[in-house]
Design an enzyme around this catalytic site. Structure first.
Site: not given
Ligand code: EPU
Length: 334
Positions: A164, A234, A329
């Site tokens: 990012r 995010s 972000e």
């Molecule tokens: N989780 C929770 N509770 C929540 C949200 C997430 O327990 O309310 C846990 C999930 O169960 C999982 C972990 O946190 O174990 C990660 O969650 P998720 O797979 O949804 O991915 P993320 O880290 O929240 C990142 C990117 C997203 C991208 C997704 C998929 C960042 C900041 N965010 O989200 O990017 O779509 O992975 O690759 O890196 C963005 O940057 O705007 C964005 C949407």
């Protein structure tokens, strides 16, 4: 002559729908028109600020600037060989529309479907999802440097992409107007299915279109539609902490998701926020989304000040519980 409008509301031009006004606003579709707008900005005694699709900004209530936005939308196949196809895409093309037609030229962008915003913004924060980052498929970025008045081509390595991050958020911040991005797509479809839940897809017979549809399905099930619940994806970066801290945290919280990196360990900000009880929690017209605690959504009338209040509450809560400070972000647009 480019048409410049004064005291323009930018509420509909940012996906968080924050209230805010620009002193002046104009669209441009060529280098010549951009240069003309730079001249006008000087006459108006205003700085020039470039707005992309508005999906990764925190809009200030008063933007004392001439705000410009690209309306150029050409897609052009430049060259191809057995391995790759090089395609030039103008900054004003909608990102998702580009992903959906990119497989007429080549493959590789499927996992990045449905990310809101314009192509010109994609290199700025090196957008990424499901194990793919835009920077991996970018050959170079063409843009205009405001301070030196030079047309420049930055190769992918000069863009210094990382998680990012890029040179456009650092040294070239507010000084570089991206006009066009050259992508290098693969001639063979070799999908990246390493990330959950894409790892459950059957590779055999999978097409590029089907993968795009699968990604759209996943995102729709987890992430709010900006048209219904205004959001900027995010809201915080996933923090990267030292291995020592990660180990301590893992001992105290055995269920904590951790993703080892080349250096350090990435934590899931959404999980941390969720654990602190902020999932679905609102302060005034802003809340952390009920299905994904990492996404901040707003209701009508929300301003940057409202966002800041919830942001700080989340930051302090996560810090006092886990000793990790979350960084937002989206970037302030002022
Ligand atoms: N989780 C929770 N509770 C929540 C949200 C997430 O327990 O309310 C846990 C999930 O169960 C999982 C972990 O946190 O174990 C990660 O969650 P998720 O797979 O949804 O991915 P993320 O880290 O929240 C990142 C990117 C997203 C991208 C997704 C998929 C960042 C900041 N965010 O989200 O990017 O779509 O992975 O690759 O890196 C963005 O940057 O705007 C964005 C949407």
């Amino acid at each position: 002559m480019m048409s410049i409008r004064h005291n323009v509301s930018l509420s509909e031009l940012n996906t968080l729908k924050l209230k805010g006004q620009a002193s002046a606003f104009a669209a441009f579709n060529s280098l010549e028109s951009l240069i003309e707008l730079q001249r006008s900005a000087r006459e108006l005694n205003l700085p020039l600020r470039v707005l992309g699709g508005g999906s990764n900004i925190l809009l200030a209530e008063h933007v004392n600037a001439l705000v410009v936005q690209s309306s150029a939308e050409t897609i052009n196949l430049v060259h191809e060989d057995d391995a790759y196809a090089w395609v030039d895409v103008d900054a004003g093309v909608d990102w998702h529309q580009w992903v959906c037609c990119s497989n007429q030229y080549g493959y590789g962008l499927e996992n990045l479907a449905l990310i809101p915003g314009l192509v010109g913004a994609s290199p700025v924060q090196n957008i990424g999802a499901y194990g793919v980052e835009a920077g991996e498929l970018i050959e170079h970025v063409v843009g205009y440097q405001l301070s030196t008045k030079q047309l420049r081509i930055l190769t992918a390595s000069e863009c210094r992409f990382s998680y990012r991050q890029s040179v456009f958020k650092r040294e070239l911040k507010n000084d570089f107007v991206i006009l066009r991005v050259r992508f290098r797509l693969h001639q063979t479809f070799s999908p990246n299915l390493t990330y959950a839940p894409l790892d459950t897809l059957d590779r055999d017979g999978l097409t590029s279109d089907a993968l795009i549809q699968a990604v759209v399905g996943v995102r729709n099930s987890k992430l709010p539609d900006p048209a219904v619940n205004p959001n900027a994806g995010s809201f915080f970066h996933n923090p990267i902490v030292s291995e020592t801290l990660a180990l301590t945290l893992r001992k105290q919280n055995p269920a904590m998701p951790q993703y080892p990196q080349v250096v350090g360990v990435k934590l899931a900000a959404g999980w941390l926020i969720d654990q602190c009880g902020y999932k679905g929690k609102a302060i005034g017209p802003v809340s952390m989304y009920e299905k994904q605690a990492l996404v901040l959504t707003t209701k009508e009338g929300a301003t940057l000040a409202h966002v800041r209040t919830l942001q700080k509450a989340v930051q302090h809560s996560v810090y006092s519980r886990f000793g990790v400070w979350l960084e937002p972000e989206p970037q302030v647009f002022e």
